[in-house]
Design an enzyme around this catalytic site. Sequence first.
Site, PDB file in Angstrom:
ATOM      1  N   GLU A 170       0.869  -1.183   0.000  1.00 36.12           N
ATOM      2  CA  GLU A 170       0.000   0.000   0.000  1.00 36.12           C
ATOM      3  C   GLU A 170       0.899   1.223   0.000  1.00 36.12           C
ATOM      4  O   GLU A 170       1.646   1.450   0.966  1.00 36.12           O
ATOM      5  CB  GLU A 170      -0.905   0.004   1.236  1.00 36.12           C
ATOM      6  CG  GLU A 170      -1.737   1.269   1.384  1.00 36.12           C
ATOM      7  CD  GLU A 170      -2.306   1.435   2.781  1.00 36.12           C
ATOM      8  OE1 GLU A 170      -2.366   2.590   3.260  1.00 36.12           O
ATOM      9  OE2 GLU A 170      -2.685   0.422   3.403  1.00 36.12           O
ATOM     10  N   LYS A 202     -10.458  -1.123   6.878  1.00 38.93           N
ATOM     11  CA  LYS A 202      -9.214  -0.890   7.602  1.00 38.93           C
ATOM     12  C   LYS A 202      -9.557  -0.566   9.052  1.00 38.93           C
ATOM     13  O   LYS A 202     -10.324   0.363   9.314  1.00 38.93           O
ATOM     14  CB  LYS A 202      -8.465   0.272   6.954  1.00 38.93           C
ATOM     15  CG  LYS A 202      -7.203   0.705   7.670  1.00 38.93           C
ATOM     16  CD  LYS A 202      -6.553   1.857   6.917  1.00 38.93           C
ATOM     17  CE  LYS A 202      -5.309   2.357   7.606  1.00 38.93           C
ATOM     18  NZ  LYS A 202      -4.651   3.435   6.830  1.00 38.93           N
ATOM     19  N   THR A 224      -4.139   6.339   2.287  1.00 40.79           N
ATOM     20  CA  THR A 224      -4.316   7.743   2.664  1.00 40.79           C
ATOM     21  C   THR A 224      -5.074   8.505   1.577  1.00 40.79           C
ATOM     22  O   THR A 224      -4.741   9.641   1.239  1.00 40.79           O
ATOM     23  CB  THR A 224      -2.968   8.436   2.978  1.00 40.79           C
ATOM     24  OG1 THR A 224      -2.104   7.527   3.663  1.00 40.79           O
ATOM     25  CG2 THR A 224      -3.187   9.651   3.886  1.00 40.79           C
ATOM     26  N   ARG A 251       1.221  10.290   1.099  1.00 41.76           N
ATOM     27  CA  ARG A 251       1.759  11.285   2.028  1.00 41.76           C
ATOM     28  C   ARG A 251       2.957  12.008   1.437  1.00 41.76           C
ATOM     29  O   ARG A 251       3.518  12.898   2.073  1.00 41.76           O
ATOM     30  CB  ARG A 251       2.155  10.619   3.349  1.00 41.76           C
ATOM     31  CG  ARG A 251       1.006   9.921   4.051  1.00 41.76           C
ATOM     32  CD  ARG A 251       1.430   9.376   5.388  1.00 41.76           C
ATOM     33  NE  ARG A 251       0.437   8.456   5.927  1.00 41.76           N
ATOM     34  CZ  ARG A 251       0.548   7.864   7.112  1.00 41.76           C
ATOM     35  NH1 ARG A 251       1.605   8.108   7.871  1.00 41.76           N
ATOM     36  NH2 ARG A 251      -0.375   7.033   7.529  1.00 41.76           N
TER      37      ARG A 251
END
Length: 219
Positions: A46, A134, A74, A50
Amino acid sequence: MNNAFPEDLRLQLNRTGVIAVLMIDRVEDAVPLARALLAGGVDCIELTLRTDAALESLRRIRAEVPEMTVGVGTILTPKQANDAKEAGASFGVAPGMNPRVVAEAQRIGLPFAPGVCTPTDIELALEAGCKVLKFFPSEPSGGLIYLRSIVAPFAHLGVQFIPLGGVSAANAANYLKEPSVLALGGSWLAPKDLIIRSGWQAITTLAREASDIVKQVRP
């Protein structure tokens, strides 16, 4: 609505057991990092959005390490969901349950796992068609004891979780034994300092350690 993970992807995630969660600052690190993880038996990652290098890293890994399954994490906005899909992401992940992002992922056909931490989060995710979720932040929220409690009312619906946050080699086996856990988010597999130092062999060692734990728990 349906943001379901395809059955073959769910089976792969269950088999690999650990998804390496990566934050890549330099695009040139992407391919050697992916190869290092693959050499250790981890074939799913993953890439977190960021850093500015994330999407180009995804493109390079897809082109040069095709054996690696690459998702994007994210994802906080509908635009980021589109960017991930266009760059070739196999799935998307978010830290929270944003209905607008989930709806956009559904519209564009991106399998999506929103982040959940409460029963209300789970209900919202299920209503939006998501059954792979998640669990974040896992350990700070109460770990396995808490996860078992919030899963209980929903287990019959086939919901599965990817715990992330405080998960490590020390507690991975306990999580992997849990029936509701599809796979773990493994941010410990590629620490930032090792990536900066190009410590690929050390990352392979960490990946192999994680793979061995998975094989012991899920033979």
